[in-house]
Design a protein around this motif. Structure first.
Motif, PDB file in Angstrom:
ATOM      1  N   SER A  99     106.714 -36.659  85.843  1.00 21.68           N
ATOM      2  CA  SER A  99     107.464 -36.792  86.842  1.00 21.68           C
ATOM      3  C   SER A  99     107.809 -38.487  86.694  1.00 21.68           C
ATOM      4  O   SER A  99     108.078 -38.547  88.473  1.00 21.68           O
ATOM      5  CB  SER A  99     106.577 -36.340  88.165  1.00 21.68           C
ATOM      6  OG  SER A  99     105.162 -36.155  88.014  1.00 21.68           O
ATOM      7  N   SER A 100     107.316 -39.073  86.474  1.00 21.09           N
ATOM      8  CA  SER A 100     107.633 -40.816  87.123  1.00 21.09           C
ATOM      9  C   SER A 100     109.140 -40.867  86.830  1.00 21.09           C
ATOM     10  O   SER A 100     109.505 -40.029  85.963  1.00 21.09           O
ATOM     11  CB  SER A 100     107.090 -41.072  85.205  1.00 21.09           C
ATOM     12  OG  SER A 100     107.477 -42.543  85.137  1.00 21.09           O
ATOM     13  N   ILE A 101     109.203 -41.273  87.478  1.00 17.47           N
ATOM     14  CA  ILE A 101     110.654 -42.292  88.296  1.00 17.47           C
ATOM     15  C   ILE A 101     111.485 -42.028  86.432  1.00 17.47           C
ATOM     16  O   ILE A 101     112.779 -42.243  85.961  1.00 17.47           O
ATOM     17  CB  ILE A 101     111.086 -43.180  88.903  1.00 17.47           C
ATOM     18  CG1 ILE A 101     111.860 -43.331  89.259  1.00 17.47           C
ATOM     19  CG2 ILE A 101     110.124 -44.190  88.327  1.00 17.47           C
ATOM     20  CD1 ILE A 101     112.838 -44.045  89.946  1.00 17.47           C
ATOM     21  N   LEU A 102     110.634 -42.999  85.558  1.00 17.35           N
ATOM     22  CA  LEU A 102     111.174 -43.743  84.193  1.00 17.35           C
ATOM     23  C   LEU A 102     111.405 -42.972  83.368  1.00 17.35           C
ATOM     24  O   LEU A 102     112.505 -43.066  82.061  1.00 17.35           O
ATOM     25  CB  LEU A 102     110.117 -44.829  83.416  1.00 17.35           C
ATOM     26  CG  LEU A 102     109.975 -45.491  84.513  1.00 17.35           C
ATOM     27  CD1 LEU A 102     108.714 -46.178  83.632  1.00 17.35           C
ATOM     28  CD2 LEU A 102     111.051 -46.716  84.759  1.00 17.35           C
ATOM     29  N   SER A 160     111.013 -34.993 101.695  1.00 14.89           N
ATOM     30  CA  SER A 160     111.761 -34.105 100.956  1.00 14.89           C
ATOM     31  C   SER A 160     110.586 -33.102 100.292  1.00 14.89           C
ATOM     32  O   SER A 160     108.834 -33.932 100.085  1.00 14.89           O
ATOM     33  CB  SER A 160     112.096 -34.315  99.975  1.00 14.89           C
ATOM     34  OG  SER A 160     112.220 -33.401  98.831  1.00 14.89           O
ATOM     35  N   ASP A 161     110.382 -31.768 100.153  1.00 14.87           N
ATOM     36  CA  ASP A 161     109.003 -31.021  99.292  1.00 14.87           C
ATOM     37  C   ASP A 161     108.678 -31.647  97.972  1.00 14.87           C
ATOM     38  O   ASP A 161     107.936 -30.854  98.030  1.00 14.87           O
ATOM     39  CB  ASP A 161     109.718 -29.428  99.488  1.00 14.87           C
ATOM     40  CG  ASP A 161     109.562 -29.475 101.080  1.00 14.87           C
ATOM     41  OD1 ASP A 161     108.989 -29.772 101.508  1.00 14.87           O
ATOM     42  OD2 ASP A 161     110.173 -27.959 100.778  1.00 14.87           O
ATOM     43  N   GLN A 162     110.002 -32.511  97.321  1.00 10.95           N
ATOM     44  CA  GLN A 162     109.588 -32.626  95.942  1.00 10.95           C
ATOM     45  C   GLN A 162     108.924 -34.197  96.009  1.00 10.95           C
ATOM     46  O   GLN A 162     108.187 -34.049  95.048  1.00 10.95           O
ATOM     47  CB  GLN A 162     111.068 -32.867  95.751  1.00 10.95           C
ATOM     48  CG  GLN A 162     112.390 -31.446  95.268  1.00 10.95           C
ATOM     49  CD  GLN A 162     113.374 -32.022  94.545  1.00 10.95           C
ATOM     50  OE1 GLN A 162     113.749 -33.338  94.519  1.00 10.95           O
ATOM     51  NE2 GLN A 162     113.718 -32.289  93.660  1.00 10.95           N
ATOM     52  N   LEU A 163     109.009 -34.486  97.374  1.00 11.91           N
ATOM     53  CA  LEU A 163     108.011 -35.632  96.990  1.00 11.91           C
ATOM     54  C   LEU A 163     106.961 -35.397  97.598  1.00 11.91           C
ATOM     55  O   LEU A 163     106.613 -36.039  98.564  1.00 11.91           O
ATOM     56  CB  LEU A 163     108.446 -37.328  97.350  1.00 11.91           C
ATOM     57  CG  LEU A 163     110.538 -37.502  97.442  1.00 11.91           C
ATOM     58  CD1 LEU A 163     110.513 -38.605  98.453  1.00 11.91           C
ATOM     59  CD2 LEU A 163     110.225 -37.803  95.511  1.00 11.91           C
ATOM     60  N   LYS A 183      94.914 -41.533  98.562  1.00 14.11           N
ATOM     61  CA  LYS A 183      93.309 -41.832  99.510  1.00 14.11           C
ATOM     62  C   LYS A 183      94.134 -42.206 100.469  1.00 14.11           C
ATOM     63  O   LYS A 183      94.271 -42.379 101.390  1.00 14.11           O
ATOM     64  CB  LYS A 183      92.130 -42.643  99.572  1.00 14.11           C
ATOM     65  CG  LYS A 183      91.570 -42.146  99.819  1.00 14.11           C
ATOM     66  CD  LYS A 183      90.051 -43.209  99.856  1.00 14.11           C
ATOM     67  CE  LYS A 183      90.402 -44.696 100.183  1.00 14.11           C
ATOM     68  NZ  LYS A 183      89.236 -45.859 100.011  1.00 14.11           N
ATOM     69  N   ILE A 184      94.832 -43.317 100.079  1.00 13.34           N
ATOM     70  CA  ILE A 184      96.024 -44.085 100.607  1.00 13.34           C
ATOM     71  C   ILE A 184      96.606 -43.405 101.081  1.00 13.34           C
ATOM     72  O   ILE A 184      98.006 -43.258 102.292  1.00 13.34           O
ATOM     73  CB  ILE A 184      96.435 -45.833 100.170  1.00 13.34           C
ATOM     74  CG1 ILE A 184      95.328 -46.233  99.681  1.00 13.34           C
ATOM     75  CG2 ILE A 184      97.137 -46.198 100.768  1.00 13.34           C
ATOM     76  CD1 ILE A 184      95.584 -47.631  98.532  1.00 13.34           C
ATOM     77  N   ILE A 185      96.939 -42.466 100.801  1.00 17.78           N
ATOM     78  CA  ILE A 185      98.657 -41.542 100.939  1.00 17.78           C
ATOM     79  C   ILE A 185      97.927 -41.150 102.460  1.00 17.78           C
ATOM     80  O   ILE A 185      98.886 -40.450 104.070  1.00 17.78           O
ATOM     81  CB  ILE A 185      98.966 -41.060 100.128  1.00 17.78           C
ATOM     82  CG1 ILE A 185      99.919 -41.489  98.979  1.00 17.78           C
ATOM     83  CG2 ILE A 185     100.444 -39.725 100.549  1.00 17.78           C
ATOM     84  CD1 ILE A 185      99.938 -40.844  97.893  1.00 17.78           C
ATOM     85  N   ILE A 198     104.355 -38.963  94.511  1.00 17.85           N
ATOM     86  CA  ILE A 198     103.634 -40.852  94.843  1.00 17.85           C
ATOM     87  C   ILE A 198     103.565 -41.515  94.169  1.00 17.85           C
ATOM     88  O   ILE A 198     103.475 -42.340  93.945  1.00 17.85           O
ATOM     89  CB  ILE A 198     103.869 -40.426  96.469  1.00 17.85           C
ATOM     90  CG1 ILE A 198     105.193 -39.149  96.723  1.00 17.85           C
ATOM     91  CG2 ILE A 198     103.670 -41.763  96.736  1.00 17.85           C
ATOM     92  CD1 ILE A 198     105.231 -39.350  98.729  1.00 17.85           C
ATOM     93  N   SER A 199     102.093 -40.818  94.351  1.00 18.00           N
ATOM     94  CA  SER A 199     100.732 -41.909  93.757  1.00 18.00           C
ATOM     95  C   SER A 199     101.292 -41.648  92.100  1.00 18.00           C
ATOM     96  O   SER A 199     100.779 -43.384  91.688  1.00 18.00           O
ATOM     97  CB  SER A 199      99.744 -41.063  93.645  1.00 18.00           C
ATOM     98  OG  SER A 199      99.818 -39.644  93.831  1.00 18.00           O
TER      99      SER A 199
END
Ligand code: HEM
Length: 496
Positions: free
Chosen positions: A125-128, A272-275, A245-247, A280-281
């Protein structure tokens, strides 16, 4: 002629006309199709069985002129040629227009391609790596946040603080290793901007784990316990735990929706449910990959080139000291807008990006047959858009191997022959931040210190860096004395 015979004649003529029209249409379509597929597979060689031309590519990459691999083939086959690199048939583009087309194409034509060890470490799921609407969404959210004046103002304040804190400890005649020093500063800024962490124990833990993580980016794709890749994956797990943990804390505290202070806040707020927390982490770590190293290297290379070009260094000093004086008369510090409007400083950064080629090129994979400017790229092949050859092309940049910030005075940076930050849908969202951070670092260095650089040289592979970490012997300036105006002479002082 009887009416029946006349009728038959008419029918015959209609039949002939229809047949001719149908045949002509078929022929026309065939011709069009033929013309469409008449694009040629670029010339070139696949080299040796299995390894192709990879060894030659890598050995040139380790030299001071990595583009020599391309230069030889450009002479033989033209600016776009075929090769076989890293286990895949590859089209190499050193043509600015072809590369621009590739960068601007979406996932219907090309998708990102990275070595296996990198994709293993980044995760699916990496943005890259992701494509389509989710990539656009994350890119858009992060890009807008990184461009916001609010964030730039905060980063300017933090960056000034961290730079001054680091420079406070520099003693006269001490050797300062710019590469390491700038990495320390930039990492703090990055982590604060992404997940809101302040310097301290957790930051140190993250830095340690991140070092372990990136050590495996170019490793063998073997995941057995004890292997380099395995150790890196374990380090990533530890980082993910800290960030999750931070999230969770942020989700608990941000119920009523508060200000967005970092990238995590922005992605949580999107709702968004996708995020998911996992996504995110993972992405916060993947965002560190393009950012952690490239900005410090930009600063380090700028120091290298300036040290070899006294005329440019004097001009930069003059601009920065004057700006500092103007602001101190008003009793203010420089704001982010002031840094970004130091025109010669920005030209120094632009020229460093052109000559340094921190990201020398980008790999994509064709998901279907594609034709560009008469070149045929078959489905499943890779295409390497090699920026370095374009940035050092004598026909585009006069005396291309000379560090000459003045060349940017009236030059259009938006041209397709200048792409240090890529382009199209994946254009680097951190480009403004990179420029801002580099300007702040240069400003404080040239207004407070003079230095003598020690001998060092650039290594270009697998990533760009200085072999000896760019040591400079610093001396604090006694008092800001006005710098006499300089006139631009001949080529004296322009670095080679
Ligand atoms: C001198 C500094 C930098 C250089 C030369 C650089 C260069 C690049 C290039 C060439 C790309 C395009 C990759 C592709 O098309 O596949 C890219 C993408 C990216 N960069 Fe940078 N970058 C720099 C700094 C940063 C910073 C400071 C950040 C974040 C804080 C950042 C975040 C990203 C991200 C997230 C992407 C991927 C965008 C996407 O695929 O949607 N970069 N960068």
């Amino acid at each position: 002629m009887g009416p029946n015979l006349w009728k038959m004649d008419n029918l015959f003529i209609t039949w002939v006309a229809t047949t001719v029209t149908v045949l002509a249409t078929i022929l026309w379509n065939k011709l069009r199709k033929w013309r469409k597929t008449s694009a040629q597979l670029p010339r070139g060689s696949f080299g040796w069985p299995l390894i192709g031309e990879t060894l030659d590519f890598v050995s040139c990459s380790y030299s001071s002129r990595p583009e020599s691999f391309m230069d030889k083939r450009r002479l033989l086959h033209g600016k776009v040629f075929k090769s076989h690199l890293f286990g895949s048939p590859t089209i190499v583009s050193t043509d600015a227009e072809v590369s621009r087309f590739v960068l601007q194409s979406d996932a219907n034509k090309f998708v990102p391609w990275y070595p296996k060890s990198l994709t293993e470490l980044m995760g699916k799921s990496s943005i890259l790596l992701i494509n389509g609407s989710l990539q656009k969404r994350i890119h858009g959210l992060i890009g807008t946040f990184f461009k916001s004046p609010h964030l730039k103002a905060r980063i300017t304040g933090d960056m000034q603080c961290y730079v001054l804190e680091a420079m406070k400890h520099w003693k006269d005649d001490q050797l300062i290793y710019i590469q390491e020093e700038s990495k320390r500063i930039v990492f703090q800024i990055l982590v604060k901007g992404l997940i809101g962490l302040e310097p301290g124990e957790e930051m140190n833990f993250l830095k340690q784990q991140f070092r372990e993580f990136i050590a495996g980016l170019m490793s063998l794709p073997v995941k057995l316990p004890g292997s380099r890749l395995y150790k890196s994956l374990q380090a990533k797990k530890r980082m993910v735990m800290l960030i999750e943990k931070i999230i969770q804390e942020k989700r608990k505290n941000n119920k009523n929706g508060c200000t967005q202070r970092d990238a995590v806040d922005v992605l949580i707020k999107d709702g968004s449910d996708q995020l998911t927390d996992d996504l995110i982490s993972d992405n916060m770590i993947d965002l560190m990959i393009p950012a952690e190293d490239s900005v410090p290297i930009l600063m380090t290379l700028a120091i290298k080139y300036l040290s070899e070009c006294p005329l440019a260094l004097r001009r930069l000093e003059q601009e920065n000291i004057n700006a500092k004086k103007r602001k101190s008369l008003l009793g203010e510090d420089l704001q982010w807008t002031d840094y970004m409007s130091l025109s010669f400083t920005q030209d120094v950064i632009t020229e460093t990006l052109r000559m340094g080629n921190i990201i020398s090129g980008i790999m994509r994979k064709a998901v279907r047959d594609v034709e560009i400017k008469g070149h045929f790229i078959p489905k499943g092949w890779c295409i390497l858009t090699y920026f370095r050859s374009v940035h050092l092309d004598e026909s585009l940049y006069k005396e291309a191997y000379k560090f000459n910030p003045w060349r940017w005075k009236d030059k259009d940076m938006g041209a397709c022959s200048f792409t240090p930050f890529g382009g199209g849908q994946r254009l680097c969202p951190g480009l403004d931040l990179a420029r801002l951070e580099a300007s702040i670092f240069l400003h404080h260095l040239v207004t407070s210190f003079t230095w003598v650089a020690e001998e060092d040289h650039i290594i270009n592979f697998p990533t760009v860096r200085m072999k000896g970490g760019m040591p400079i012997r610093v001396r604090r300036k006694a008092k800001e004395s006005p710098i006499p105006a300089i006139t631009r002479g001949t080529n004296n002082g322009l670095a080679k």
